[in-house]
Design a protein around this motif. Structure first.
Motif, PDB file in Angstrom:
ATOM      1  N   ALA A 138       2.785   4.461   8.006  1.00 47.80           N
ATOM      2  CA  ALA A 138       2.210   4.960   6.756  1.00 47.80           C
ATOM      3  C   ALA A 138       2.537   4.045   5.588  1.00 47.80           C
ATOM      4  O   ALA A 138       2.436   4.446   4.431  1.00 47.80           O
ATOM      5  CB  ALA A 138       2.727   6.376   6.466  1.00 47.80           C
ATOM      6  N   GLY A 139       2.928   2.797   5.881  1.00 46.80           N
ATOM      7  CA  GLY A 139       3.350   1.872   4.846  1.00 46.80           C
ATOM      8  C   GLY A 139       2.231   1.002   4.307  1.00 46.80           C
ATOM      9  O   GLY A 139       1.179   0.846   4.931  1.00 46.80           O
ATOM     10  N   LEU A 140       2.460   0.416   3.153  1.00 47.89           N
ATOM     11  CA  LEU A 140       1.514  -0.489   2.516  1.00 47.89           C
ATOM     12  C   LEU A 140       2.254  -1.737   2.045  1.00 47.89           C
ATOM     13  O   LEU A 140       3.333  -1.639   1.452  1.00 47.89           O
ATOM     14  CB  LEU A 140       0.835   0.178   1.323  1.00 47.89           C
ATOM     15  CG  LEU A 140      -0.163   1.302   1.616  1.00 47.89           C
ATOM     16  CD1 LEU A 140      -0.594   1.957   0.306  1.00 47.89           C
ATOM     17  CD2 LEU A 140      -1.371   0.772   2.387  1.00 47.89           C
ATOM     18  N   ALA A 141       1.641  -2.906   2.318  1.00 47.01           N
ATOM     19  CA  ALA A 141       2.173  -4.175   1.820  1.00 47.01           C
ATOM     20  C   ALA A 141       1.403  -4.585   0.570  1.00 47.01           C
ATOM     21  O   ALA A 141       0.170  -4.577   0.582  1.00 47.01           O
ATOM     22  CB  ALA A 141       2.053  -5.248   2.892  1.00 47.01           C
ATOM     23  N   PRO A 142       2.081  -4.948  -0.514  1.00 48.95           N
ATOM     24  CA  PRO A 142       1.381  -5.374  -1.728  1.00 48.95           C
ATOM     25  C   PRO A 142       0.494  -6.591  -1.503  1.00 48.95           C
ATOM     26  O   PRO A 142      -0.562  -6.726  -2.105  1.00 48.95           O
ATOM     27  CB  PRO A 142       2.520  -5.693  -2.704  1.00 48.95           C
ATOM     28  CG  PRO A 142       3.683  -4.910  -2.199  1.00 48.95           C
ATOM     29  CD  PRO A 142       3.537  -4.887  -0.710  1.00 48.95           C
ATOM     30  N   ASN A 143       0.943  -7.495  -0.607  1.00 51.18           N
ATOM     31  CA  ASN A 143       0.182  -8.716  -0.334  1.00 51.18           C
ATOM     32  C   ASN A 143       0.164  -8.952   1.174  1.00 51.18           C
ATOM     33  O   ASN A 143       0.834  -9.859   1.674  1.00 51.18           O
ATOM     34  CB  ASN A 143       0.820  -9.901  -1.061  1.00 51.18           C
ATOM     35  CG  ASN A 143      -0.129 -11.076  -1.182  1.00 51.18           C
ATOM     36  OD1 ASN A 143      -1.161 -11.130  -0.505  1.00 51.18           O
ATOM     37  ND2 ASN A 143       0.210 -12.029  -2.032  1.00 51.18           N
ATOM     38  N   PRO A 144      -0.600  -8.140   1.915  1.00 52.77           N
ATOM     39  CA  PRO A 144      -0.533  -8.180   3.379  1.00 52.77           C
ATOM     40  C   PRO A 144      -0.988  -9.491   3.991  1.00 52.77           C
ATOM     41  O   PRO A 144      -0.518  -9.867   5.072  1.00 52.77           O
ATOM     42  CB  PRO A 144      -1.447  -7.031   3.799  1.00 52.77           C
ATOM     43  CG  PRO A 144      -2.366  -6.828   2.646  1.00 52.77           C
ATOM     44  CD  PRO A 144      -1.560  -7.137   1.436  1.00 52.77           C
ATOM     45  N   GLU A 145      -1.898 -10.227   3.316  1.00 52.55           N
ATOM     46  CA  GLU A 145      -2.365 -11.492   3.880  1.00 52.55           C
ATOM     47  C   GLU A 145      -1.274 -12.554   3.867  1.00 52.55           C
ATOM     48  O   GLU A 145      -1.178 -13.381   4.781  1.00 52.55           O
ATOM     49  CB  GLU A 145      -3.584 -12.014   3.098  1.00 52.55           C
ATOM     50  CG  GLU A 145      -4.822 -11.144   3.183  1.00 52.55           C
ATOM     51  CD  GLU A 145      -4.781  -9.974   2.229  1.00 52.55           C
ATOM     52  OE1 GLU A 145      -3.844  -9.916   1.376  1.00 52.55           O
ATOM     53  OE2 GLU A 145      -5.660  -9.089   2.318  1.00 52.55           O
ATOM     54  N   VAL A 146      -0.444 -12.527   2.849  1.00 55.21           N
ATOM     55  CA  VAL A 146       0.605 -13.540   2.701  1.00 55.21           C
ATOM     56  C   VAL A 146       1.880 -13.124   3.423  1.00 55.21           C
ATOM     57  O   VAL A 146       2.490 -13.906   4.147  1.00 55.21           O
ATOM     58  CB  VAL A 146       0.910 -13.801   1.207  1.00 55.21           C
ATOM     59  CG1 VAL A 146       2.078 -14.783   1.055  1.00 55.21           C
ATOM     60  CG2 VAL A 146      -0.329 -14.336   0.518  1.00 55.21           C
ATOM     61  N   ASN A 147       2.304 -11.876   3.221  1.00 50.53           N
ATOM     62  CA  ASN A 147       3.564 -11.418   3.814  1.00 50.53           C
ATOM     63  C   ASN A 147       3.453  -9.953   4.216  1.00 50.53           C
ATOM     64  O   ASN A 147       3.855  -9.063   3.454  1.00 50.53           O
ATOM     65  CB  ASN A 147       4.725 -11.618   2.844  1.00 50.53           C
ATOM     66  CG  ASN A 147       6.081 -11.403   3.507  1.00 50.53           C
ATOM     67  OD1 ASN A 147       6.162 -11.042   4.686  1.00 50.53           O
ATOM     68  ND2 ASN A 147       7.146 -11.610   2.756  1.00 50.53           N
ATOM     69  N   ASN A 150      -1.994  -1.658   6.202  1.00 49.13           N
ATOM     70  CA  ASN A 150      -2.992  -2.574   5.675  1.00 49.13           C
ATOM     71  C   ASN A 150      -2.796  -4.018   6.113  1.00 49.13           C
ATOM     72  O   ASN A 150      -3.419  -4.933   5.588  1.00 49.13           O
ATOM     73  CB  ASN A 150      -3.034  -2.511   4.137  1.00 49.13           C
ATOM     74  CG  ASN A 150      -1.710  -2.896   3.481  1.00 49.13           C
ATOM     75  OD1 ASN A 150      -0.668  -2.892   4.130  1.00 49.13           O
ATOM     76  ND2 ASN A 150      -1.768  -3.203   2.188  1.00 49.13           N
ATOM     77  N   ALA A 151      -1.926  -4.239   7.120  1.00 50.29           N
ATOM     78  CA  ALA A 151      -1.725  -5.584   7.656  1.00 50.29           C
ATOM     79  C   ALA A 151      -2.823  -5.916   8.655  1.00 50.29           C
ATOM     80  O   ALA A 151      -3.355  -5.030   9.336  1.00 50.29           O
ATOM     81  CB  ALA A 151      -0.359  -5.693   8.333  1.00 50.29           C
ATOM     82  N   ALA A 152      -3.159  -7.191   8.767  1.00 48.23           N
ATOM     83  CA  ALA A 152      -4.119  -7.617   9.777  1.00 48.23           C
ATOM     84  C   ALA A 152      -3.530  -7.331  11.158  1.00 48.23           C
ATOM     85  O   ALA A 152      -2.382  -7.663  11.440  1.00 48.23           O
ATOM     86  CB  ALA A 152      -4.405  -9.106   9.616  1.00 48.23           C
ATOM     87  N   GLY A 153      -4.312  -6.696  12.019  1.00 46.96           N
ATOM     88  CA  GLY A 153      -3.820  -6.365  13.352  1.00 46.96           C
ATOM     89  C   GLY A 153      -2.813  -5.239  13.363  1.00 46.96           C
ATOM     90  O   GLY A 153      -1.985  -5.158  14.293  1.00 46.96           O
ATOM     91  N   ALA A 154      -2.842  -4.364  12.362  1.00 45.29           N
ATOM     92  CA  ALA A 154      -1.904  -3.234  12.306  1.00 45.29           C
ATOM     93  C   ALA A 154      -1.933  -2.454  13.616  1.00 45.29           C
ATOM     94  O   ALA A 154      -2.997  -2.135  14.143  1.00 45.29           O
ATOM     95  CB  ALA A 154      -2.259  -2.327  11.137  1.00 45.29           C
ATOM     96  N   ASP A 155      -0.747  -2.164  14.143  1.00 44.49           N
ATOM     97  CA  ASP A 155      -0.642  -1.494  15.441  1.00 44.49           C
ATOM     98  C   ASP A 155      -0.643   0.021  15.336  1.00 44.49           C
ATOM     99  O   ASP A 155      -0.776   0.717  16.353  1.00 44.49           O
ATOM    100  CB  ASP A 155       0.613  -1.955  16.173  1.00 44.49           C
ATOM    101  CG  ASP A 155       1.886  -1.786  15.335  1.00 44.49           C
ATOM    102  OD1 ASP A 155       1.813  -1.947  14.101  1.00 44.49           O
ATOM    103  OD2 ASP A 155       2.954  -1.525  15.905  1.00 44.49           O
ATOM    104  N   GLY A 156      -0.525   0.558  14.127  1.00 46.99           N
ATOM    105  CA  GLY A 156      -0.443   1.999  13.959  1.00 46.99           C
ATOM    106  C   GLY A 156      -1.634   2.779  14.486  1.00 46.99           C
ATOM    107  O   GLY A 156      -1.453   3.762  15.218  1.00 46.99           O
ATOM    108  N   PRO A 157      -2.871   2.398  14.130  1.00 44.44           N
ATOM    109  CA  PRO A 157      -4.019   3.180  14.601  1.00 44.44           C
ATOM    110  C   PRO A 157      -4.096   3.302  16.115  1.00 44.44           C
ATOM    111  O   PRO A 157      -4.340   4.396  16.639  1.00 44.44           O
ATOM    112  CB  PRO A 157      -5.208   2.400  14.032  1.00 44.44           C
ATOM    113  CG  PRO A 157      -4.669   1.750  12.800  1.00 44.44           C
ATOM    114  CD  PRO A 157      -3.262   1.364  13.146  1.00 44.44           C
TER     115      PRO A 157
END
Length: 355
Positions: free
Chosen positions: A24-33, A139-146
């Protein structure tokens, strides 16, 4: 999908409980980090909406948010609430199964807690409680949660003929018993069950299934869930080069009820602790020897004879041994309060969980 329509709980359904975590987390800048994120930012209903088109035809889902935290902040009061909600939900005749989204940092503690307090009940009812989470924020690319959440729902929904009821966990397409959860990698997608006996969710391994049945056969009854203010105080101390007895003494003086010693190798500890450990036992502090190595079994009376009041952790890691020791101490207290003619010691309750 109906997350909670009118009278939904009177129809066959799967209950999804949200506890927060990376899933349930969110990264402020998911593309970079993508690893720089804040856990527990999205509600469970929103996570389910993203995958509702992939649910089995006609399956009804009800969601409920218990907490939305970074699981490193998991508390005993939250464990009590989680356990009570799981037990209450299991009693419903219309419940098919339960899925719990949880942060991976302490998921092994919640796993052993639910296994010890709700596992036999779920097994007898033929229902599954399934823990899952993620290693990447939503919101990360390839997020495994779903995918993990969808697989967990599918496992909860799988026909009982294929695998007994009980408490399980699902990650990266694999399923294990919840008591076998052990996060032993900082970033691998399968970290929570990387080193655990497991099976593919889609094709059940007969060998794994036989170990599940054997493990469930050992446990006779669930341990009581401690009330919020009744959790015994138990701490973990790690043996290391230069370990000092002062820390053990501080724990005794502070009034701890139990100590888990995360020892070296097969649970041995620095000899500087020995006199203080003996004093702790004499003061009525329960002692459990575990290993800091991360794998393997700590056996009774190895490497030295265990005194009365000290017991080996078996296959339980120090964090899991701590939870089980708390539950065992509480169970012994409840037994005494109920004035049973035969009052088991905490060791008797603990030993059953260390198979």
């Amino acid at each position: 999908m109906n997350t909670k329509p009118l009278n939904a709980e009177q129809s066959p359904h799967i209950l999804v409980l949200g506890m927060g975590g990376t899933i349930a987390g969110l990264a402020p800048n998911p593309e970079v980090n993508p690893l720089a994120y804040e856990a527990g930012q999205i509600e469970i209903g929103d996570l389910l909406t993203k995958i509702e088109q992939m649910f089995p035809q006609g399956l009804r889902i009800i969601s409920r948010q218990i907490a939305n935290i970074n699981s490193s902040n998991l508390s005993e009061s939250l464990l009590t609430e989680l356990g009570e909600q799981v037990k209450k939900a299991l009693a419903s005749s219309t419940l098919i199964g339960i899925v719990i989204t949880h942060g991976t940092d302490t998921i092994e503690e919640s796993g052993i807690f639910l296994q010890a307090t709700c596992g036999k009940y779920a097994e007898k009812l033929g229902k599954r409680v399934v823990l899952t989470g993620a290693m990447l924020p939503s919101n990360a690319a390839g997020a495994d949660g779903p995918e993990n959440l969808l697989n967990a729902i599918q496992w909860a929904y799988t026909a009982i003929d294929n695998c007994p009821g009980g408490v399980f966990a699902v990650f990266a397409g694999k399923v294990c018993m919840a008591r076998d959860l052990a996060k032993r990698h900082s970033s691998a997608l399968a970290a929570p069950l990387l080193d655990s006996p497991s099976s593919s969710v889609s094709l059940i391994n007969p060998s794994w299934l036989s170990t599940v049945r054997a493990a469930q056969a050992v446990l006779v009854d669930d341990l009581p869930i401690p009330q919020v203010q009744e959790w015994p105080w138990v701490e973990i101390l790690t043996s290391h080069a230069g370990a000092r007895a002062d820390l053990v003494q501080l724990c005794i003086n502070a009034g701890v009820r139990g100590l888990v010693l995360a020892g070296t190798g097969q649970g041995g500890f620095n000899k500087a602790w020995q006199d203080s450990v003996n004093q702790a036992i004499a003061a009525g502090v329960a002692i459990v020897r575990a290993t800091r190595t991360g794998a393997g079994i700590v056996r009774p009376n190895i490497p030295a004879q265990d005194p009365e009041g000290c017991i080996a952790a078996g296959s339980l890691s120090p964090p899991k041994a701590r939870i089980v020791l708390q539950l065992a101490l509480n169970a012994a207290k409840v037994s005494q309060a109920e004035a049973e003619s035969f009052r088991p010691r905490w060791q008797d309750y603990f030993a059953l969980q260390t198979y």
